[in-house]
Design a protein around this motif. Structure first.
Motif, short mmCIF file in Angstrom:
data_model
loop_
_atom_site.label_atom_id
_atom_site.label_comp_id
_atom_site.label_asym_id
_atom_site.label_seq_id
_atom_site.Cartn_x
_atom_site.Cartn_y
_atom_site.Cartn_z
N ALA A 29 -23.19 26.97 -35.19
CA ALA A 29 -22.81 25.72 -35.86
C ALA A 29 -23.99 25.10 -36.60
CB ALA A 29 -22.25 24.75 -34.84
N SER A 30 -25.17 25.11 -35.97
CA SER A 30 -26.35 24.51 -36.59
C SER A 30 -26.79 25.27 -37.82
CB SER A 30 -27.50 24.45 -35.57
OG SER A 30 -27.14 23.68 -34.46
N LEU A 31 -26.72 26.61 -37.74
CA LEU A 31 -27.15 27.43 -38.88
C LEU A 31 -26.22 27.23 -40.07
CD1 LEU A 31 -29.29 29.46 -39.76
CD2 LEU A 31 -27.84 31.29 -38.89
N ARG A 32 -24.92 27.08 -39.82
CA ARG A 32 -23.98 26.84 -40.91
C ARG A 32 -24.21 25.49 -41.55
NH1 ARG A 32 -20.16 29.05 -37.27
NH2 ARG A 32 -19.51 26.92 -36.74
N ASP A 33 -24.56 24.48 -40.75
CA ASP A 33 -24.68 23.12 -41.27
C ASP A 33 -26.03 22.83 -41.89
OD1 ASP A 33 -22.14 22.71 -40.32
OD2 ASP A 33 -22.78 21.76 -38.44
N LEU A 34 -27.03 23.72 -41.71
CA LEU A 34 -28.35 23.45 -42.26
C LEU A 34 -28.32 23.53 -43.79
CD1 LEU A 34 -30.96 25.36 -40.02
CD2 LEU A 34 -30.70 22.90 -40.29
#
Length: 914
Positions: A29-34
């Motif tokens: 989730a964090s990698l997609r939202d960065l």
């Protein structure tokens, strides 16, 4: 891939898959939202999250999942360092993240046959990802580098790698100190394993850094350093100690620069790394005690980033690091051993039980001896019965048939009992011998369990020597010998502080500056040698330096200045006694008071610990301009020791054999006086005589016979301990006197000798007490027959023994009458009433048993004390004596003072004022 079996010491499988799945979902989730322009810190946080998942997977045995997670961490770390842009990283990490998520989903949803990963290309995906990263060599993945940051930003309420953050990591007043409250949720045994391994690694790193500073070209040491630091970094992350992980990570980066040749292992770099180790050690101790981590890592991190700009380190504080087994020497193959952690208190209780077994064995052996004596008595009685049976040949009336049959049956019954008892005695003797062998082997094995190498306390002082030398502007190195020498764990731990004081003393007082050494024709770098070796049942520990040495004249002058001795005492003091001044409280040769020296505290503590607490000795050998050697002799253990049993004034005392130089016999005529002190001549030298009876305040007059003297060396001087008799050498188990008797002077403990309790002498304390006591007033012996304290009848068929006992008892103020056998004594008793009777057993005409029984039938002697003095010491003989009516039974050869004490006690004179 199947999940491995989970055992104690491994994170529970269910916890692992739950946390790993949650962390990977957060990573996705964090990698997609960065955003595409995300900073390096955000990417480093995600890299560390992947690193934790990989490490946890490897620890539980999910190796393929762990390798894939670490490959993802490597890619994110490349992105954080700018070697890989974020869009490209997202493309490369898409398939690996998908495979990793599916693998964890399968592990979370196990069937009845267990958790497994099937149908997923874990290995292929890992290889493909590593090969696609920039700089990867053809056909092989590149070497891993750790993530560049260790701070973790978990989602609200999430736990990170098995630990929840229940505190804050914010700046406090006065700087950037962190307050990190660690609450581990991993298994307790896993946490203990981490503490033990981390402590071992940190101490190993410290030793290797000192070694690397001397041999910076040693690539093998560099590899070991990097591997150990990497392990500390990874394991601290696994248990959730983020501040410790952050500091270890920065230290690992600096070691990596050393390994890659980007930096040299000079003093600033070594100082920075040693400072980081101090911080890691403190964090570890705080975490072990469950205290908040309050170490401010900012100065250490700054020094690790730019070692050249960091201030010069001062002397290292004394450390109390845990004693751990030494790591394998580089290049030597590690030997696999099966080990188990045992609480030392349990081991100590086991040793106490072994001591009880030894005492029980001695009691069993005594019972076997008594049984053998009873068998012998039965055989003798059967012979007497056969010889005394009436027969026609002697003119006696022949017994009737029934009487004759009864006598025959009685003889046969005695014979059968004799055979049975003989067989039992033989079996008992064989069993006792077997128990003797087993108990000795058991005791030896338990003692080996308590033994650990002294290398643990020796190696740590390499750091002390280096840092203290730097702070004083001196070049000093420490050389170690005999690191594998083993000693009781309690002794090793107690030696830590004395050795630290002696090493610091050698650097501060003993070593010259490089300029002073060059002027004296010495190498600029001084050497301190710490060596350990076995000497019989002792360990010899030496601290030797090649410094300036000690001048006896200067020591005397300092002693006068400090008010410890007078000028007159200094003039009469020889060089050896002058050397001993350094052990006095308040003595110091330092010109000024500093953090290191000048307060007069240190070597007096060393003497107190080595001599009083550890029952050892310490000697000094010094030569001006050549150096000084401190020699420490210590027993292997304080639990079981060898002693010399001695009889003093009727008491049995145990003298530790480690304190015995040799024994001699001295005639009273050979005792001289120097001033008011008694001395004897040994090898042409006057040796002070210490009368144990007087020093220990034991009742009883002095003996006119030859003295048995135990020679002991204390503080470089020889002393003679006078005893009445030396009994035997024996190995004993020390028993504490307990809190109630802890203050008893001159006693190091107690032990059981047969059915008697014997005190173990604290020999140094005995000598000190003798030197402090005023000399005994020697009075001329006086006969007080006109003021008799009572009348005593001495009965013995030996003229020599009879006359000796007569003089002994008469000198104590009693009126003495003698008789040569029981019949003569009985006749005397018919015409006179004596206050006490002393009788032998084996005498012509009437033995001591018959005399005692006859006296007890007389009304006048119904309550008169009777003492039996005999060489017949078997238990059945004692029973016969007391059955006959004696009040005390003394076995020859005996201390004649014991007879006198018995007489005084029976007549009520034992509590009279002298």
């Amino acid at each position: 891939m199947s999940a491995p079996a989970v055992s104690n010491g491994v994170v529970a499988w269910s916890r692992y898959v739950e946390r790993a799945a949650r962390d990977v979902a957060h990573l996705d989730a964090s990698l997609r939202d960065l955003p595409d322009d995300a900073g390096a810190e955000d990417l480093a946080d995600l890299a560390f999250l992947a690193f934790q998942t990989g490490l946890a997977s490897l620890l539980v045995g999910a190796e393929e999942v762990g390798r894939l997670s670490l490959a993802i961490e490597h890619a994110l770390d490349r992105a954080a360092s700018g070697e890989l842009d974020l869009p490209r990283a997202r493309d490369l990490l898409g398939p690996p993240r998908e495979v990793l998520s599916r693998a964890l989903h399968q592990l979370q949803n196990a069937d009845r046959s267990g958790a497994r990963v099937e149908g997923l290309p874990l290995t292929e995906t890992t290889s493909a990802l590593l090969a696609a990263l920039p700089g990867a060599p053809a056909g092989a993945p590149p070497p891993r580098r750790p993530p560049s940051r260790t701070s973790v930003l978990p989602p609200p309420g999430a736990s990170v790698s098995g630990a929840s953050l229940s505190g804050t990591a914010g700046a406090q007043a006065g700087g950037g100190a962190e307050r990190f409250v660690w609450s581990p949720s991993v298994d307790d045994d896993m946490v203990e394993l981490f503490f033990d391994e981390a402590a071992e690694r940190i101490e190993g790193i410290s030793d290797k850094l000192i070694q690397l500073e001397r041999t910076p070209e040693d690539a093998e040491v560099l590899r070991d350093l990097f591997r150990d630091m990497h392990t500390v970094k990874g394991s601290s992350a696994m248990v959730g100690l983020a501040p410790m992980n952050r500091l270890a990570h920065a230290a690992e980066d600096l070691v990596g620069q050393l390994r890659d040749g980007d930096k040299a292992a000079d003093a600033p770099v070594t100082n920075a790394l040693l400072g980081a180790l101090d911080g890691l050690r403190t964090m570890l101790e705080q975490a072990r005690s469950r205290h908040p981590l309050t170490v401010d890592p900012t100065p250490m991190l700054r020094a690790l980033k730019d070692p050249a700009s960091a201030p010069v380190r001062g002397a290292a504080p004394a450390q109390t690091a845990a004693l751990v087994p030494s790591p394998a020497t580089p290049g030597e193959p590690a030997v696999a051993r099966q080990t188990i952690r045992v609480d030392f208190d349990k081991l100590d209780r086991l040793l106490n039980l072994v001591g009880e077994l030894v005492l029980g064995r001695d009691g069993l052996r005594g019972a076997g001896t008594a049984l053998s004596s009873v068998t012998g008595e039965l055989s003798s009685d059967r012979g007497i019965l056969r010889r005394t049976a009436p027969s026609k040949r002697h003119g006696a009336r022949a017994p009737e048939g029934a009487e004759r049959a009864a006598l025959s049956a009685f003889r046969e019954e005695i014979h059968r009992i004799e055979r049975v008892l003989g067989s039992i005695a033989g079996d008992l003797d064989a069993s006792t011998s077997n128990i003797d062998s087993i108990s000795s082997e058991l005791r030896d094995q338990v003692m080996r369990l308590r033994m650990i190498p002294v290398g643990g306390i020796l190696r740590k002082h390499q750091r002390t020597v280096r840092d203290l030398g730097q702070s004083l502007g001196k070049r000093v190195r420490l050389v170690l010998h005999g690191e594998d020498t083993e000693l009781d764990k309690l002794l090793v731990e107690a030696l830590d502080e004395p050795v630290m004081h002696l090493v610091r003393n050698a650097v501060d007082h003993g070593m010259e500056t490089p300029a002073e050494r060059a002027a004296a024709g010495k190498p600029a770098e001084g050497t301190i040698v710490l060596s350990a070796s076995h000497r019989g049942n002792q360990v010899m520990l030496r601290i030797r330096d090649d410094g300036r040495g000690m001048s006896p004249a200067r020591l005397r002058q300092k002693g006068i200045e400090k008010g410890l001795i007078t000028e007159a005492e200094a003039e009469s003091m020889d060089d050896r006694a002058a050397m001993e001044l350094v052990f006095r409280a308040g003595f110091s040769t330092a010109a000024t008071v500093s953090d290191v020296s000048g307060r007069g505290v240190g070597l007096d503590v060393v003497r107190q610990t080595i001599v009083a607490r550890l029952k050892g000795t310490i000697d000094i050998d010094s030569e001006v301009g050549r150096g000084t050697t401190f020699s420490l002799r210590l027993p292997l253990t304080l639990a079981i020791i060898q002693v010399l049993l001695a009889r003093v004034c009727g008491e049995i005392l145990a003298i530790p054999l480690d304190n015995v130089d040799r024994t001699i016999v001295v005639s009273p005529a050979d005792i001289g006086l120097i001033g008011d002190r008694e001395v004897i001549v040994v090898d042409g030298k006057n040796v002070p005589l210490v009368r144990l009876g007087a020093v220990l305040e034991l009742p009883g007059p002095e003996s006119d016979e030859d003295l048995h003297v135990v020679l002991t060396e204390q503080g470089g001087e020889l002393y003679g301990l006078s005893c009445d008799h030396l009994v035997e050498k024996k190995e004993i188990v020390i028993k504490s006197l307990g809190d109630l008797l802890a203050a008893v002077p001159c006693a190091a403990g107690a032990t059981l000798i047969g059915d008697r309790c014997a005190l173990i002498l604290d020999v140094p304390a005995v000598v000190l007490r003798a030197l402090r006591r005023p000399p005994p007033v020697r009075l001329e012996k006086r006969h007080v027959a006109d003021r008799s304290r009572g009348s005593v009848l001495v009965v013995d068929d030996s003229d020599t023994v009879r006359e000796t006992l007569k003089r002994l008892i008469a000198d104590a103020g009693y009126e003495v009458t003698t008789a040569e056998d029981g019949r003569a004594a009985l006749e005397l008793c018919k015409v006179r009433i004596f206050d006490l009777v002393s009788t032998d057993v084996m005498m012509p005409h009437m033995d001591g048993y018959e005399l005692t029984r006859s006296l007890r039938t007389m009304p006048e002697y119904k309550d008169v004390p009777i003492v039996m003095v005999t060489s017949r010491g078997e238990r059945i003989d004692r029973v016969r004596g007391f059955d006959a009516g004696v009040d005390d039974y003394i076995t020859k050869p005996h201390d004649r003072q014991l007879l006198l004490r018995s007489i005084q006690k029976l007549l009520g004179h034992d509590r009279e004022e002298p």
